[in-house]
Design an enzyme around this catalytic site. Structure first.
Site, mmCIF file in Angstrom:
data_model
loop_
_atom_site.group_PDB
_atom_site.id
_atom_site.type_symbol
_atom_site.label_atom_id
_atom_site.label_comp_id
_atom_site.label_asym_id
_atom_site.label_seq_id
_atom_site.Cartn_x
_atom_site.Cartn_y
_atom_site.Cartn_z
ATOM 1 N N ARG A 42 82.450 -60.050 -61.023
ATOM 2 C CA ARG A 42 83.205 -59.280 -62.189
ATOM 3 C C ARG A 42 84.055 -60.612 -62.831
ATOM 4 N NH1 ARG A 42 88.191 -59.321 -60.131
ATOM 5 N NH2 ARG A 42 88.334 -58.763 -57.821
ATOM 6 N N LYS A 61 80.230 -58.149 -46.462
ATOM 7 C CA LYS A 61 80.407 -59.752 -46.201
ATOM 8 C C LYS A 61 79.577 -60.204 -45.285
ATOM 9 C CE LYS A 61 85.293 -59.550 -47.120
ATOM 10 N NZ LYS A 61 85.653 -58.532 -47.572
ATOM 11 N N GLU A 87 84.418 -64.983 -37.682
ATOM 12 C CA GLU A 87 84.420 -66.378 -38.140
ATOM 13 C C GLU A 87 85.422 -67.200 -37.477
ATOM 14 O OE1 GLU A 87 85.281 -65.882 -42.316
ATOM 15 O OE2 GLU A 87 83.161 -65.436 -42.816
#
Length: 665
Positions: free
Chosen positions: A292, A116, A200
């Site tokens: 995906r 991430k 964050e």
């Protein structure tokens, strides 16, 4: 195009790929585990090969075994579906090294999104909006505290290598930061083997909106518009729809352009999803790219009229994208929900067992069903408990929600418990109807989506009683017709006996509570006593699965979804499920022994045993952990006491309701 492909997955996605491949004239190869020998994807594929034991680590996660099957069967490509090995870069590399095409993005693109922190830095450099935060290598507590104070609160701590909602903490004040950091790092280390975190800014009441992207090997990249997935529980999506009612056309175009920019930044090929968090002010920020096809891809297919699996196959075969950006349309509104074998009233505990009855609405131009099971199949403890995806389409959101409610009303599942009633309440909740739901709403207000304790709806209860009475009468008539004296007065099931005035007693169980009623009359004309009140029933007729009648002069219509081992009645807005029991049968309670035993809540495998005979334990102390449905369940002592017996060892498979730990009386 390929002549033969292997699907390295199971369930509804494997069946979905098989259908598309067959339409394109491509032969399919399935793989299966010990638990899946009779599964639908095995039955539907042209060929199927066994690859190992029931646990994913023994079968669907064995990349070497899957590649060996592909070679043996002569498959030219492998479709990974979603989950399992679909985002495993090492597997993608191994497939390509074996001379087989991987139907998905390049391994290098996956690796860029594997962290991430790294993904956020890459997107920031590419000009994609990201949430203000800290992704640095320096993970010392003092540095993290200083960075957190600079970013400002509320703030989210996230495991840099996490997923599935694990390793995440929301911090609202500076003084709470350090304790939350330590907790998050411990959870991240336990779940992912690495305790690195990123920080964050936390967006209050955010929306979760994702953009479907597609790239090809010719340098083309486009988006296929958005899906909104803001209805979530514990970071897991519950309802997905397209288009988003929240986005303006200007914001939609800006997010689409940012998603394509993100795809180009990692040289993306094939299907992917760029996920954004969107604030109430319309500010949007990159979260991640799912490398995906997604579970919710059908909603995009229904509003664009495209087959995304066909696109995957064509792009993997080195064909260019079938359409340019300006040819992508958006027609009507689509919504998807997932029918799970789980018990919402028990904390959404996953279920398992044979699907004794699986009634789903008929598929048509407005209703689509993607499922990997049929009635009689078994939902096993080893995999995700999803039974089917229900997707609806109509001309606008209002009509699509009406379609969803009507389709859910036709669903009935017997065997393991299901989330159908939860989804019905969700589809009628004002936060969904008015499109105001944010990603945290369900967790904050889950009680609003749970059944209200108390008596059953009177009309539903009376309808169920009448359906039972009519069923009894029909059974009696059928038995008489097959007898030697079909004209006998005993063929009339009106309950008449000397001195009793045709009084019939009925009893039901509802969520363990006993309900008793008394009825007078027959052939659709009754007086029913319940709770000290007498109700008049007139003109009751059961035609197929539809019951029509008048209750105290009011005409009503009900759907009878089940009338065999259970009674399930639906009035178009809510359902009532009852278990008929003999009038003079009383369930025996557990008695005091219930506090002496720790029972398995569902079938599973014992992961660890934390108690031994002779140990003194406290109330609520963890004594065993079992694994089922890809999750761990902690089993705790019901009271303080001494352990008398431990009846299972680590690695054992156990059935539901079996006593695993027994305390001394």
């Amino acid at each position: 195009m390929f002549n033969k492909i292997l699907i390295a997955n199971r369930g509804e996605i494997a069946c979905r790929v098989i259908r598309t491949a067959r339409r394109l004239g491509i032969r399919t190869v399935a793989v299966y585990s010990d638990a899946d020998a009779n599964a639908q994807h095995v039955r539907q594929a042209d060929e199927a090969y066994h690859i190992g034991g029931p646990r994913p680590q023994e079968s669907y996660l064995r990349g070497d075994a899957i590649i060996e099957v592909a070679k043996r069967a002569g498959a030219q490509a492998i479709h990974p579906g979603y989950g399992f090995l679909s985002e495993n870069a090492d597997f993608a590399d191994a497939v390509e090294a074996a001379g087989i095409t991987f139907i998905g993005p390049k391994a290098a693109s996956m690796r860029k999104m594997g962290s991430k922190a790294g993904a956020k830095e890459l997107m920031h450099a590419a000009g994609v909006p990201v949430v203000p935060g800290y992704t640095g290598e320096d993970q010392s507590p003092d540095v993290l505290q200083r960075e957190a104070d600079a970013i400002g609160y509320p703030l989210m701590i996230k495991a840099a290598h996490g997923g599935g909602g694990k390793g995440m903490r929301i911090v609202r004040h500076s003084g709470e930061f350090m304790a939350n950091l330590e907790s998050c790092q411990r959870e991240a280390a336990g779940a992912f083997g690495r305790d690195r975190v990123l920080l964050e800014r936390y967006v209050e009441k955010p929306r979760h909106i994702e953009i479907q992207v597609f790239g090809d090997s010719h340098g083309n990249a486009i988006h296929l518009n958005e899906r909104e997935c803001s209805a979530q529980r514990r970071y897991q999506k519950v309802l997905e729809e397209s288009p988003s009612a929240f986005l303006t056309q200007e914001l939609r175009e800006a997010m689409g352009a940012a998603a394509v920019l993100a795809a180009r930044a990692i040289d993306y090929v094939n299907a992917g999803t760029v996920e954004f968090i969107v604030g109430q002010d319309g500010g949007f920020y990159f979260m991640e790219i799912n490398t995906r096809l997604q579970v919710e891809h059908p909603v995009t297919e229904l509003v664009t009229g495209l087959d995304l699996v066909e696109w995957q196959l064509r792009v993997a075969a080195c064909e260019p994208l079938p359409l340019p950006q300006d040819a992508i349309g958006q027609n009507g509104h689509a919504i998807e929900v997932r029918l799970y074998a789980e018990d919402p009233e028990a904390g959404f505990l996953p279920g398992s067992g044979k699907l004794e009855r699986l009634k789903l609405p008929a598929a048509d131009g407005h209703v689509r069903l993607d499922s990997g099971v049929v009635e009689g199949d078994t939902v096993t403890i080893f995999y995700d408990p999803m039974i089917a995806k229900l997707i609806v389409w109509d001309v606008d959101r209002h009509a699509a929600l009406a379609r969803l409610r009507a389709a859910l009303a036709q669903c009935e599942i017997n065997g393991p418990k299901s989330n159908i009633e939860f989804l019905e309440r969700l589809a009628r909740h004002p936060a969904v109807v008015e499109a105001t739901i944010d990603t945290g709403y369900l967790d904050r207000h889950l009680d609003e989506f749970m059944p209200v304790a108390g008596a059953a709806d009177t009309d539903l209860l009376l309808a169920a009683t009448v359906a039972e009475l009519l069923g009894q009468e029909r059974t009696t008539r059928d038995a008489a017709a097959d007898s030697s004296d079909p004209s006998s007065p005993w063929a009339i099931a009106d309950g008449w006996r000397l001195g009793h005035g045709s009084r019939r007693a009925l009893a039901f169980l509802r969520r363990g509570e006993r309900i008793e009623l008394h009825a007078h009359g027959s052939a659709g004309e009754y007086r029913i006593e319940h709770g000290g009140t007498v109700h008049t029933i007139a003109g009751a007729r059961l035609s197929g699965d539809t019951l029509s009648l008048r209750i105290d002069g009011r005409g009503r219509r009900f759907d009878i979804l089940e009338q065999d081992t259970h009674l399930v009645v639906h009035d178009g807005a809510q359902r009532l499920r009852l278990d008929p029991v003999p009038m003079y049968h009383h369930e025996q309670g557990q008695g005091s022994s219930g506090a002496d035993r720790v029972l398995a809540p569902m079938p599973g495998r014992v992961v660890v045993v934390k108690a031994a005979p002779g140990d003194e334990v406290e109330a609520g102390q963890e004594v065993m952990v079992i694994e089922a449905m890809k999750m761990e369940l902690s089993l705790k002592a019901p009271r303080a006491g001494k352990v008398a017996e431990v009846r299972a060892a680590s690695g054992d498979f156990v059935d539901a309701d079996v006593a695993l730990v027994v305390l001394e009386a």
